[in-house]
Write a protein that holds these residues in place. Structure first.
Motif, mmCIF file in Angstrom:
data_model
loop_
_atom_site.group_PDB
_atom_site.id
_atom_site.type_symbol
_atom_site.label_atom_id
_atom_site.label_comp_id
_atom_site.label_asym_id
_atom_site.label_seq_id
_atom_site.Cartn_x
_atom_site.Cartn_y
_atom_site.Cartn_z
ATOM 1 N N LYS A 80 -17.707 36.278 42.960
ATOM 2 C CA LYS A 80 -17.255 35.237 42.040
ATOM 3 C C LYS A 80 -15.745 35.161 42.147
ATOM 4 O O LYS A 80 -15.063 36.177 42.159
ATOM 5 C CB LYS A 80 -17.642 35.586 40.599
ATOM 6 C CG LYS A 80 -19.105 35.455 40.329
ATOM 7 C CD LYS A 80 -19.378 35.598 38.865
ATOM 8 C CE LYS A 80 -20.866 35.432 38.623
ATOM 9 N NZ LYS A 80 -21.168 35.351 37.213
ATOM 10 N N CYS A 106 -17.053 41.279 42.974
ATOM 11 C CA CYS A 106 -18.450 41.328 43.406
ATOM 12 C C CYS A 106 -19.325 41.663 42.198
ATOM 13 O O CYS A 106 -19.089 42.646 41.502
ATOM 14 C CB CYS A 106 -18.622 42.389 44.501
ATOM 15 S SG CYS A 106 -20.328 42.537 45.083
ATOM 16 N N SER A 107 -20.332 40.851 41.971
ATOM 17 C CA SER A 107 -21.228 41.092 40.839
ATOM 18 C C SER A 107 -22.227 42.214 41.138
ATOM 19 O O SER A 107 -22.844 42.735 40.225
ATOM 20 C CB SER A 107 -21.968 39.804 40.457
ATOM 21 O OG SER A 107 -22.727 39.348 41.558
ATOM 22 N N LYS A 108 -22.365 42.602 42.391
ATOM 23 C CA LYS A 108 -23.316 43.661 42.781
ATOM 24 C C LYS A 108 -22.687 45.050 42.680
ATOM 25 O O LYS A 108 -23.226 45.943 42.060
ATOM 26 C CB LYS A 108 -23.830 43.440 44.205
ATOM 27 C CG LYS A 108 -24.398 42.067 44.454
ATOM 28 C CD LYS A 108 -25.679 41.847 43.713
ATOM 29 C CE LYS A 108 -26.198 40.447 44.052
ATOM 30 N NZ LYS A 108 -27.410 40.114 43.388
#
Length: 101
Positions: free
Chosen positions: A38, A8-10
């Protein structure tokens, strides 16, 4: 079915998901529920042996035989060397010790 790795990019949560190859990639993080996943390129799986047919000793070298004296085994006969010189017959010396002209 392959196992896909996601991050998770968050929130940075990293996990794996077992999915069919035709399945769409996941979009929402299961931890923070926001979009931003991603799919990572996986390194692949290791080789797994299942069943009773494989043992760790199957491919080891055999134990060396006991060292015995020369009477235990006859020595193998020497083989002629391969190559053009070995294939050509040798000329016999001429009678009387004279060399052929």
């Amino acid at each position: 079915m392959p196992t896909y790795e996601y991050v998770c990019s968050k929130c940075g949560h990293r996990f794996e998901k077992f999915q069919p190859m035709r399945a769409e990639p996941l979009r929402k993080c299961p931890k923070c529920a926001r979009a931003g996943l991603k799919r990572l390129i996986g390194g692949g799986a290791g080789l797994i042996f299942k069943g009773s047919g494989f043992y760790s000793t199957d491919y080891r070298r055999k134990a060396p035989e006991k060292a015995a004296g020369p009477e235990a085994k006859p020595a193998p006969e020497a083989k002629p060397a391969a190559g053009p010189a070995a294939a050509a017959p040798k000329a016999a010396p001429a009678p009387g010790g004279a060399s052929p002209a």
